[in-house]
Design an enzyme around this catalytic site. Structure first.
Site, PDB file in Angstrom:
ATOM      1  N   SER A 106      19.035   0.183   0.076  1.00  0.00           N
ATOM      2  CA  SER A 106      19.426   0.684   1.924  1.00  0.00           C
ATOM      3  C   SER A 106      18.678   1.578   2.226  1.00  0.00           C
ATOM      4  CB  SER A 106      20.911   1.270   2.081  1.00  0.00           C
ATOM      5  OG  SER A 106      20.887   2.208   0.723  1.00  0.00           O
TER       6      SER A 106
ATOM      7  N   HIS B 188      18.290  -5.977   2.336  1.00  0.00           N
ATOM      8  CA  HIS B 188      18.932  -5.084   2.135  1.00  0.00           C
ATOM      9  C   HIS B 188      20.265  -5.643   2.446  1.00  0.00           C
ATOM     10  CE1 HIS B 188      20.514  -1.017   4.306  1.00  0.00           C
ATOM     11  NE2 HIS B 188      21.995  -1.148   3.297  1.00  0.00           N
TER      12      HIS B 188
ATOM     13  N   GLU C 281      18.755  -6.465   6.175  1.00  0.00           N
ATOM     14  CA  GLU C 281      18.047  -6.097   7.282  1.00  0.00           C
ATOM     15  C   GLU C 281      16.894  -6.365   6.219  1.00  0.00           C
ATOM     16  OE1 GLU C 281      18.161  -1.846   9.172  1.00  0.00           O
ATOM     17  OE2 GLU C 281      18.544  -1.871   7.130  1.00  0.00           O
TER      18      GLU C 281
ATOM     19  N   ASN D  11      20.209   2.769   9.191  1.00  0.00           N
ATOM     20  CA  ASN D  11      21.677   3.981   8.302  1.00  0.00           C
ATOM     21  C   ASN D  11      20.381   5.384   9.262  1.00  0.00           C
ATOM     22  OD1 ASN D  11      23.128   2.429   6.579  1.00  0.00           O
ATOM     23  ND2 ASN D  11      21.695   2.793   5.013  1.00  0.00           N
TER      24      ASN D  11
END
Ligand code: 3HC
Length: 717
Positions: free
Chosen positions: A412, A433, A445, A483
């Site tokens: 991540s 991800h 992702e 994120n």
């Protein structure tokens, strides 16, 4: 005009084949073709009946979604449907493949419906902010009853042919749908002059009249599953009209009015933006369309924890054998038993049969030896976030896994280029991800490293589709797309807490805006201690926005995991209860950091958090980390609970108007003095030119990518 309808006569039956690849939507050319072909069949005395089918894998995938909101040419859909329903010859819909939306509505205007065993039907318009506006809200309830029809229309679910037969949507299933339809029509045409029309079936409407529960249940379903959406209420009103109005055409008129209200509602534009956005996300501008895609026949997973197990389930669910490796036998046993429990849960809920469970679970194997993934076409490492550990694993994988296989890291936030550098095949290394729980969350992702080849990338995007994920490419940059944006958003939520708002007020304001879960509930769920421990380890002073969270951790309030965080939790429950005992901490930390707590409006809360997302998103775009604004929207809707009916943060910004966005950013920069609200250069430029957020700039015009301190983003929540 787009699309056409092929016409041929076989054994005195006119066969009308919709031809509009790849999925035969009812574009202007198809509507005109259908109308003209029906006239031709009616005028041809040698023709006894009509069979309507589709070319290729679809019957008809619905109205042409790209026509909504524009100037529509050709014959209107309802005129075509009228011609079909009152055709002078009997018509059979030979449903060879998907029949969705206007596609199923077309079939409902035919006298008979025969479906291929592999076909499926549905009215998924609600997913586009629309209602079935081609008579679906009036005809489907007449066929299967208003309760079942409402369930189908409000969920937008796809119903397989076998189930559709049981429900009464189709009359028959067949292996050779066109041949069977020809035989059927010959028989019906010679034996019968009176062919049934769905519009005349009123029994189920009369039965439902006066039964308030049907509509109440539908309202409850919409409130739960489609919070904030406009179309579900409109669908319910249409069905209410179908039940209570005797005259079918009056019901159709009502449906038309309610449909137009949906069509001009901003939610329709937002949801269709996401429909096309998800499909565009899989196309990578500098990767040629004809790039070779590797065949993935077997997958390997390193790590049998929550992520590894969830990812393994994704492969098994897609019918791909998957082998899990762990270094610890106990962990492995536990991990595999969790997978089995998940499948058992699905069996108990009726989502899988015991036989199907045996089939998918049978695709999952496991062992302790890396040699057992040597024959895999892709291996995904899913261990905890530690760069040294990942380096070790990738060295081993490079040694053991066959040449040409893709090696992926489910990270991540770690640097894919660094991971790739320890292998002899950096071009076959990529980040994948997944979001937790990986077997449920749709977002994937895909992190493109400096060396990742076109073939690797194209293969991952194809496998993402096979696993039913919304796959979005991100360049290898801190926090990737999601994120990185989340960081600024949660930081602002924390700043609002420091300035005077309370967690439940902030959560409620953002949940009313449409987010699935407010930031403090989310932080409690993730665990406040993760960031706190990382910050302690780094030895650096906590940033302002993290001060309160860190203090709560000092008081052993880690979030849901130990029943106390920003909220209190009763044992075994995830429901947040207020934690008034925290207020003394909030006041103390605010004062210690020079804040005089103040009343903060819900409007300021929403603006500040959402603007933080938008401004960071614009930077991500201007750096080329994301290919296009719609990709960012797809990330936020599928991974972070942003309401689909707002179309994602970037679409929301476009809908607000970028000049308004800039005005607001400047206002909050003034109030807070924070650079978070310094309008992104890209926003300023686009607003000046009256343009919208769209594609990332060409390579040479990009803003420089953020430097690498990947973990810093992930650790700061
Ligand atoms: N209109 C226009 N284009 C459509 C379309 C439609 N109804 N359905 C699919 N497409 C396009 C996609 O955009 C894609 O284009 P691209 O190749 O340029 O990206 C291409 O067809 C293939 O689509 P998928 O990649 O989605 O193909 P899949 O095989 O994965 O899925 C499908 C096929 C299940 C049919 C899926 O495309 C789908 O769900 N389509 C939408 C169905 C739908 O919502 N129908 C209702 C439309 S609204 C309506 O009918 C209103 C009426 O009630 C009046």
């Amino acid at each position: 005009m787009k699309g056409t309808v092929l016409y041929e006569v076989k054994e005195e039956v006119a066969i009308l084949t919709v031809d509009n690849p790849p999925v035969n939507p009812l574009s202007d050319g198809v509507r005109t073709g259908l109308y003209e072909s029906l006239v031709k069949a009616e005028e041809d005395d040698s023709v006894k009946g009509v069979v309507l089918t589709g070319n290729g894998r679809a019957f008809i995938a619905g109205a042409d979604i790209s026509e909504f909101g524009g100037n529509v040419e050709g014959i209107p859909l309802n005129e075509v449907f009228n011609k079909l329903e009152f055709c002078k010859k009997p018509v059979v819909a030979a449903i060879n493949g998907v029949a969705l939306g206007g596609g199923l509505e077309t079939a409902l205007c035919c006298n008979y419906r025969i479906a291929a065993e592999t076909a499926f039907v549905g009215l998924p318009e609600v997913n586009l902010g629309l209602l079935p506006g081609g008579g679906g809200t009036q005809r489907l309830p007449r066929l299967i009853g208003p309760g079942e029809a409402l369930k189908m229309m409000l969920s937008g679910s796809h119903v397989p042919a076998i189930k559709a037969l049981k429900m009464g949507i189709v009359d028959k299933t067949s292996k050779d749908v066109v041949a069977e339809s020809i035989d059927f029509i010959k028989e019906m045409a010679s034996n019968n002059d009176n062919h049934p029309r769905v519009r005349d079936k009123n029994e189920k409407m009369l039965e439902a009249r006066g039964d308030k529960n049907i509509l109440l249940e539908a309202q409850a379903m919409a409130a739960k599953a489609r919070k904030g959406q406009f179309a579900p209420g409109q669908i319910i009103k249409c069905v209410e009209a179908a039940i209570n109005i005797d005259n079918f055409d009056e019901g159709i008129k009502k449906e038309g009015e309610y449909f137009m209200e949906c069509l001009f509602h901003p939610q329709r534009e937002a949801m269709i933006h996401i429909f096309f956005g998800e499909r565009a996300a899989s196309k990578i501008s500098d990767v040629p369309k004809d790039t070779k895609i590797k065949d993935i026949k077997k997958a390997g997973i390193i790590g049998s924890g929550t992520m590894g197990g969830g990812i393994a389930m994704c492969f098994a669910n897609a019918g791909i054998p998957v082998h899990i490796i762990d270094q610890d036998e106990e962990n492995l046993k536990r991990g595999v038993s969790v997978i089995e429990k998940n499948y058992d849960f699905m069996v108990n809920k009726g989502r899988l049969t015991a036989e199907q469970k045996d089939g998918v679970f049978g695709l999952v194997t496991s062992s302790l030896d890396y040699k057992d993934v040597s024959d895999c076409d892709i291996v995904i490492e899913a261990v905890y976030e530690n760069l040294e550990l990942k380096h070790e694993i990738f060295k081993s994988l490079d040694e053991h896994v066959k040449e040409g296989a893709i090696l992926a890291s489910n990270t991540s936030g770690l640097d894919i280029d660094s991971i790739a550098s320890v292998t002899k095949r950096p071009e076959m290394v990529v980040g994948t991800h997944f979001f937790s729980p990986a077997n449920i969350m749709r977002l994937l992702e895909v992190v493109r490293g400096e060396a990742t080849s076109d073939e690797t990338l194209a293969t991952i995007m194809a496998i993402g589709k096979k696993l039913k994920k919304a796959a979005v490419v991100s360049l290898n940059a801190p926090g990737f797309i999601g994120n990185r944006m989340l960081f600024g958003y949660t930081a602002q939520a924390n700043m609002l807490l420091l300035e005077g708002a309370l967690p439940h007020q902030i959560d409620q304001a953002l949940e009313s805006f449409g987010l699935n879960m407010g930031p403090f509930r989310m932080m409690d769920l993730v665990g406040l201690d993760l960031g706190w421990r990382a910050r302690k380890l780094s030895g650096k002073e906590s940033p302002l926005h993290a001060k309160i969270g860190d203090e709560l951790c000092e008081q052993d309030r880690y979030g849901q995991k130990n029943g106390a965080g920003y909220y209190n939790y009763s044992e075994g429950s995830r429901a947040p209860n207020p934690a008034p005992e925290n207020e003394e901490t909030y006041e103390r930390i605010s004062a210690e950091n020079g804040f005089t707590r103040r009343e903060i409006s819900d409007e300021e809360i929403v603006d500040r958090c959402i603007l933080a997302l938008i401004n960071e998103g614009a930077d991500i775009l201007s750096e080329g980390v994301s290919q296009r604004a719609a990709d960012i929207d797809v990330v936020y809707i599928n991974g972070y609970g942003f309401p689909i009916w707002r179309g994602g943060p970037m679409h929301h910004a476009n809908a607000m108007g970028l000049d308004v966005v800039i005005e607001k950013l400047e206002k909050y920069k003034e109030i807070t003095g924070s650079d978070v609200y310094k309008p992104s250069e890209m926003l300023v430029k686009l607003a000046k030119n009256g343009e919208k957020l769209g594609e990332a700039p060409e390579k040479d015009n990009r803003k420089e990518k953020l430097g690498f301190e990947m973990s810093s983003v992930a650790n700061n929540f």
